[in-house]
Design a protein around this motif. Structure first.
Motif, PDB file in Angstrom:
ATOM      1  N   GLY A  29      12.099  -4.405  -3.648  1.00  0.00           N
ATOM      2  CA  GLY A  29      13.248  -3.716  -3.077  1.00  0.00           C
ATOM      3  C   GLY A  29      13.045  -2.216  -3.033  1.00  0.00           C
ATOM      4  O   GLY A  29      13.396  -1.551  -2.042  1.00  0.00           O
ATOM      5  N   ARG A  30      12.464  -1.650  -4.096  1.00  0.00           N
ATOM      6  CA  ARG A  30      12.159  -0.220  -4.108  1.00  0.00           C
ATOM      7  C   ARG A  30      11.171   0.144  -2.994  1.00  0.00           C
ATOM      8  O   ARG A  30      11.174   1.264  -2.488  1.00  0.00           O
ATOM      9  CB  ARG A  30      11.553   0.179  -5.453  1.00  0.00           C
ATOM     10  CG  ARG A  30      12.518   0.115  -6.635  1.00  0.00           C
ATOM     11  CD  ARG A  30      11.758   0.225  -7.945  1.00  0.00           C
ATOM     12  NE  ARG A  30      12.608   0.054  -9.108  1.00  0.00           N
ATOM     13  CZ  ARG A  30      12.923   1.012  -9.967  1.00  0.00           C
ATOM     14  NH1 ARG A  30      12.436   2.233  -9.793  1.00  0.00           N
ATOM     15  NH2 ARG A  30      13.694   0.774 -11.002  1.00  0.00           N
ATOM     16  N   ALA A  31      10.314  -0.842  -2.654  1.00  0.00           N
ATOM     17  CA  ALA A  31       9.314  -0.615  -1.606  1.00  0.00           C
ATOM     18  C   ALA A  31       9.855  -0.925  -0.218  1.00  0.00           C
ATOM     19  O   ALA A  31       9.114  -0.850   0.770  1.00  0.00           O
ATOM     20  CB  ALA A  31       8.082  -1.475  -1.871  1.00  0.00           C
ATOM     21  N   ARG A  44      10.638 -16.272   4.836  1.00  0.00           N
ATOM     22  CA  ARG A  44      10.897 -15.018   5.543  1.00  0.00           C
ATOM     23  C   ARG A  44      10.378 -13.837   4.724  1.00  0.00           C
ATOM     24  O   ARG A  44       9.846 -12.880   5.275  1.00  0.00           O
ATOM     25  CB  ARG A  44      12.390 -14.869   5.801  1.00  0.00           C
ATOM     26  CG  ARG A  44      12.762 -13.567   6.517  1.00  0.00           C
ATOM     27  CD  ARG A  44      14.259 -13.460   6.723  1.00  0.00           C
ATOM     28  NE  ARG A  44      14.750 -14.502   7.614  1.00  0.00           N
ATOM     29  CZ  ARG A  44      16.037 -14.668   7.927  1.00  0.00           C
ATOM     30  NH1 ARG A  44      16.951 -13.851   7.415  1.00  0.00           N
ATOM     31  NH2 ARG A  44      16.409 -15.632   8.736  1.00  0.00           N
ATOM     32  N   THR A  45      10.523 -13.910   3.413  1.00  0.00           N
ATOM     33  CA  THR A  45      10.005 -12.850   2.557  1.00  0.00           C
ATOM     34  C   THR A  45       8.485 -12.790   2.655  1.00  0.00           C
ATOM     35  O   THR A  45       7.895 -11.700   2.688  1.00  0.00           O
ATOM     36  CB  THR A  45      10.442 -13.069   1.101  1.00  0.00           C
ATOM     37  OG1 THR A  45      11.870 -13.185   1.049  1.00  0.00           O
ATOM     38  CG2 THR A  45       9.995 -11.909   0.221  1.00  0.00           C
ATOM     39  N   ALA A  46       7.837 -13.949   2.694  1.00  0.00           N
ATOM     40  CA  ALA A  46       6.378 -13.969   2.858  1.00  0.00           C
ATOM     41  C   ALA A  46       5.984 -13.301   4.171  1.00  0.00           C
ATOM     42  O   ALA A  46       4.980 -12.571   4.245  1.00  0.00           O
ATOM     43  CB  ALA A  46       5.854 -15.402   2.808  1.00  0.00           C
ATOM     44  N   THR A  47       6.776 -13.515   5.215  1.00  0.00           N
ATOM     45  CA  THR A  47       6.514 -12.860   6.497  1.00  0.00           C
ATOM     46  C   THR A  47       6.593 -11.347   6.345  1.00  0.00           C
ATOM     47  O   THR A  47       5.789 -10.603   6.927  1.00  0.00           O
ATOM     48  CB  THR A  47       7.515 -13.344   7.559  1.00  0.00           C
ATOM     49  OG1 THR A  47       7.421 -14.772   7.685  1.00  0.00           O
ATOM     50  CG2 THR A  47       7.245 -12.695   8.907  1.00  0.00           C
ATOM     51  N   ARG A  48       7.546 -10.870   5.557  1.00  0.00           N
ATOM     52  CA  ARG A  48       7.670  -9.429   5.318  1.00  0.00           C
ATOM     53  C   ARG A  48       6.462  -8.900   4.547  1.00  0.00           C
ATOM     54  O   ARG A  48       5.990  -7.792   4.800  1.00  0.00           O
ATOM     55  CB  ARG A  48       8.961  -9.143   4.551  1.00  0.00           C
ATOM     56  CG  ARG A  48      10.233  -9.417   5.356  1.00  0.00           C
ATOM     57  CD  ARG A  48      11.459  -9.360   4.479  1.00  0.00           C
ATOM     58  NE  ARG A  48      12.665  -9.670   5.251  1.00  0.00           N
ATOM     59  CZ  ARG A  48      13.818 -10.069   4.726  1.00  0.00           C
ATOM     60  NH1 ARG A  48      13.933 -10.179   3.399  1.00  0.00           N
ATOM     61  NH2 ARG A  48      14.849 -10.333   5.495  1.00  0.00           N
ATOM     62  N   LEU A  49       5.981  -9.681   3.598  1.00  0.00           N
ATOM     63  CA  LEU A  49       4.794  -9.256   2.848  1.00  0.00           C
ATOM     64  C   LEU A  49       3.595  -9.102   3.776  1.00  0.00           C
ATOM     65  O   LEU A  49       2.799  -8.170   3.641  1.00  0.00           O
ATOM     66  CB  LEU A  49       4.478 -10.262   1.739  1.00  0.00           C
ATOM     67  CG  LEU A  49       5.508 -10.406   0.616  1.00  0.00           C
ATOM     68  CD1 LEU A  49       5.084 -11.505  -0.349  1.00  0.00           C
ATOM     69  CD2 LEU A  49       5.692  -9.093  -0.130  1.00  0.00           C
ATOM     70  N   ILE A  50       3.476 -10.013   4.725  1.00  0.00           N
ATOM     71  CA  ILE A  50       2.371  -9.941   5.680  1.00  0.00           C
ATOM     72  C   ILE A  50       2.559  -8.742   6.605  1.00  0.00           C
ATOM     73  O   ILE A  50       1.623  -7.965   6.860  1.00  0.00           O
ATOM     74  CB  ILE A  50       2.281 -11.246   6.485  1.00  0.00           C
ATOM     75  CG1 ILE A  50       1.852 -12.406   5.560  1.00  0.00           C
ATOM     76  CG2 ILE A  50       1.320 -11.101   7.663  1.00  0.00           C
ATOM     77  CD1 ILE A  50       1.981 -13.782   6.194  1.00  0.00           C
ATOM     78  N   GLY A  51       3.766  -8.546   7.090  1.00  0.00           N
ATOM     79  CA  GLY A  51       4.022  -7.476   8.034  1.00  0.00           C
ATOM     80  C   GLY A  51       3.817  -6.087   7.460  1.00  0.00           C
ATOM     81  O   GLY A  51       3.493  -5.145   8.196  1.00  0.00           O
ATOM     82  N   THR A  52       3.994  -5.934   6.155  1.00  0.00           N
ATOM     83  CA  THR A  52       3.816  -4.629   5.507  1.00  0.00           C
ATOM     84  C   THR A  52       2.410  -4.425   4.970  1.00  0.00           C
ATOM     85  O   THR A  52       2.129  -3.392   4.356  1.00  0.00           O
ATOM     86  CB  THR A  52       4.812  -4.469   4.348  1.00  0.00           C
ATOM     87  OG1 THR A  52       4.651  -5.568   3.431  1.00  0.00           O
ATOM     88  CG2 THR A  52       6.246  -4.424   4.856  1.00  0.00           C
ATOM     89  N   PRO A  66       0.802  -1.229   0.000  1.00  0.00           N
ATOM     90  CA  PRO A  66       0.000   0.000   0.000  1.00  0.00           C
ATOM     91  C   PRO A  66       0.832   1.275   0.000  1.00  0.00           C
ATOM     92  O   PRO A  66       0.535   2.227  -0.725  1.00  0.00           O
ATOM     93  CB  PRO A  66      -0.840  -0.127   1.282  1.00  0.00           C
ATOM     94  CG  PRO A  66      -0.917  -1.589   1.547  1.00  0.00           C
ATOM     95  CD  PRO A  66       0.379  -2.162   1.065  1.00  0.00           C
ATOM     96  N   HIS A  67       1.903   1.323   0.810  1.00  0.00           N
ATOM     97  CA  HIS A  67       2.700   2.546   0.864  1.00  0.00           C
ATOM     98  C   HIS A  67       3.394   2.803  -0.474  1.00  0.00           C
ATOM     99  O   HIS A  67       3.544   3.959  -0.889  1.00  0.00           O
ATOM    100  CB  HIS A  67       3.714   2.489   2.011  1.00  0.00           C
ATOM    101  CG  HIS A  67       4.840   1.524   1.793  1.00  0.00           C
ATOM    102  ND1 HIS A  67       4.772   0.194   2.138  1.00  0.00           N
ATOM    103  CD2 HIS A  67       6.069   1.697   1.245  1.00  0.00           C
ATOM    104  CE1 HIS A  67       5.902  -0.417   1.841  1.00  0.00           C
ATOM    105  NE2 HIS A  67       6.715   0.470   1.283  1.00  0.00           N
ATOM    106  N   TYR A  68       3.804   1.767  -1.150  1.00  0.00           N
ATOM    107  CA  TYR A  68       4.450   1.914  -2.461  1.00  0.00           C
ATOM    108  C   TYR A  68       3.433   2.371  -3.499  1.00  0.00           C
ATOM    109  O   TYR A  68       3.739   3.193  -4.370  1.00  0.00           O
ATOM    110  CB  TYR A  68       5.072   0.573  -2.861  1.00  0.00           C
ATOM    111  CG  TYR A  68       5.773   0.554  -4.192  1.00  0.00           C
ATOM    112  CD1 TYR A  68       7.034   1.126  -4.346  1.00  0.00           C
ATOM    113  CD2 TYR A  68       5.185  -0.060  -5.288  1.00  0.00           C
ATOM    114  CE1 TYR A  68       7.690   1.086  -5.571  1.00  0.00           C
ATOM    115  CE2 TYR A  68       5.828  -0.105  -6.513  1.00  0.00           C
ATOM    116  CZ  TYR A  68       7.084   0.468  -6.654  1.00  0.00           C
ATOM    117  OH  TYR A  68       7.722   0.425  -7.865  1.00  0.00           O
ATOM    118  N   LEU A  69       2.216   1.854  -3.378  1.00  0.00           N
ATOM    119  CA  LEU A  69       1.141   2.300  -4.271  1.00  0.00           C
ATOM    120  C   LEU A  69       0.919   3.802  -4.115  1.00  0.00           C
ATOM    121  O   LEU A  69       0.855   4.544  -5.108  1.00  0.00           O
ATOM    122  CB  LEU A  69      -0.138   1.529  -3.941  1.00  0.00           C
ATOM    123  CG  LEU A  69      -1.359   1.760  -4.821  1.00  0.00           C
ATOM    124  CD1 LEU A  69      -1.108   1.291  -6.242  1.00  0.00           C
ATOM    125  CD2 LEU A  69      -2.572   1.041  -4.237  1.00  0.00           C
TER     126      LEU A  69
END
Length: 312
Positions: free
Chosen positions: A234-236, A247-255, A172-175
């Motif tokens: 990465g830009r986001a 771990r990346t999936a965890t980051r997707l959830i956390g953001t 959302p923040h990148y959007l």
């Protein structure tokens, strides 16, 4: 990806009953997506539909315009014809070489499709696509041209040419901070309104023994390994760890990029996307579908519909 026409119908019924606004499908190499949607229309689903996204190398822009217009005619409803280049190895496997300039390829393709749908005579001999001629006149409900956008330059191009910008895995923040401003720049340059934004959001509803990280990973694992998605994330500010995709999936959830938890949690995530600039939020149950089957997808969507009704 459906393997029978009947598998599409319960999802189409959600839209037919007024609980959602559009039925979306991605690219499939099992049942071709336009064929699946035409089956649904023939079975009585006269509903708005869209592709998110049909891959350009698979069809000439004339065929793309014809398929989109046909579905608008068969359903009697507006259709969103969303397009994307597809991953570079896939493009190379069909064309013997990739698109040296994906932006040029998308510009040529979108221009041809848009002009054909407008009923114009097209004369374009581009670097990647060519067209000389027009479609026979035919009155149908509107067809909107959509483009998959990940990064600012493609978003600016979508601002110039598209009716709908379609995002996938865009936080959302990148959007809000990157994609929507780029769309506005492109639209301003072309002297036209900014395209609508349709954000595809992967969801995982709480359930017995359901592991949200695994569910999200089942939906996006292939995308996370593609360089253009890794660059966008990465830009986001979301680093993709190819050695530990969980771990990346965890980051997707956390953001808030993926929406997980109870129904209220998911609806809050949808609201965050809307506040970030999404005009339409596409609920993707691909992960649950892949791991648990159609019943899991439909149960989750039913719970979300009930929760949404309770807050209206």
């Amino acid at each position: 990806m459906p393997v029978t026409g009947e598998q599409v119908m319960p999802f189409a019924d959600i839209v037919r009953k007024g609980d959602a606004e559009r039925l979306w499908t991605g690219q499939s190499l099992l049942i071709e997506p336009h064929s699946a949607l035409a089956h649904a229309a023939g079975a009585g689903a006269r509903i708005p539909m869209g592709t998110s996204v049909a891959l350009m190398p698979l069809r000439h822009p004339l065929q793309a315009a014809l398929q989109a217009r046909s579905l608008a005619a068969l359903t009697g409803q507006p259709f969103v014809a969303g397009f994307g280049t597809g991953p570079e190895p896939f493009v190379r496997s069909l064309r013997a070489q990739g698109y040296t300039s994906p932006l040029t390829a998308v510009r040529e393709y979108t221009t041809i499709v848009r002009d054909l749908l407008a009923g114009d005579m097209v004369g374009l001999a581009g670097e990647y696509f060519a067209m000389g001629g027009a479609l026979p006149p035919m009155k149908t409900p509107p067809v909107e041209v959509g483009l998959g956008v990940l990064r600012p330059r493609m978003a600016e191009l979508a601002g110039e040419l598209a009716d709908v910008a379609i995002t996938w895995l865009a936080p959302p923040h990148y959007l809000a901070e990157t994609i929507v401003p780029a769309l506005a720049r492109g639209a301003e340059r072309a002297g036209r309104p900014r395209p609508r934004v349709a954000a595809v959001v992967h969801v995982s509803l709480d359930g017995p023994q359901r592991d949200h990280e695994n569910t999200v990973l089942a939906a996006v694992q292939a995308h996370l390994q593609a360089p253009h998605y890794a660059d966008m994330l990465g830009r986001a500010g979301i680093d993709v760890d190819l050695q530990d995709l969980r771990r990346t999936a965890t980051r997707l959830i956390g953001t808030g990029t993926a929406a997980v938890g109870g129904a209220d949690d998911i609806l809050r995530a949808v609201t965050a996307y809307r506040e970030a600039g999404a005009d339409e939020v596409v609920l993707s149950t691909i992960g649950m579908q892949a791991l648990e089957g159609t019943h899991a997808s439909l149960d989750a969507l039913g719970a979300l519909i009930a929760a949404q009704r309770s807050v209206r």
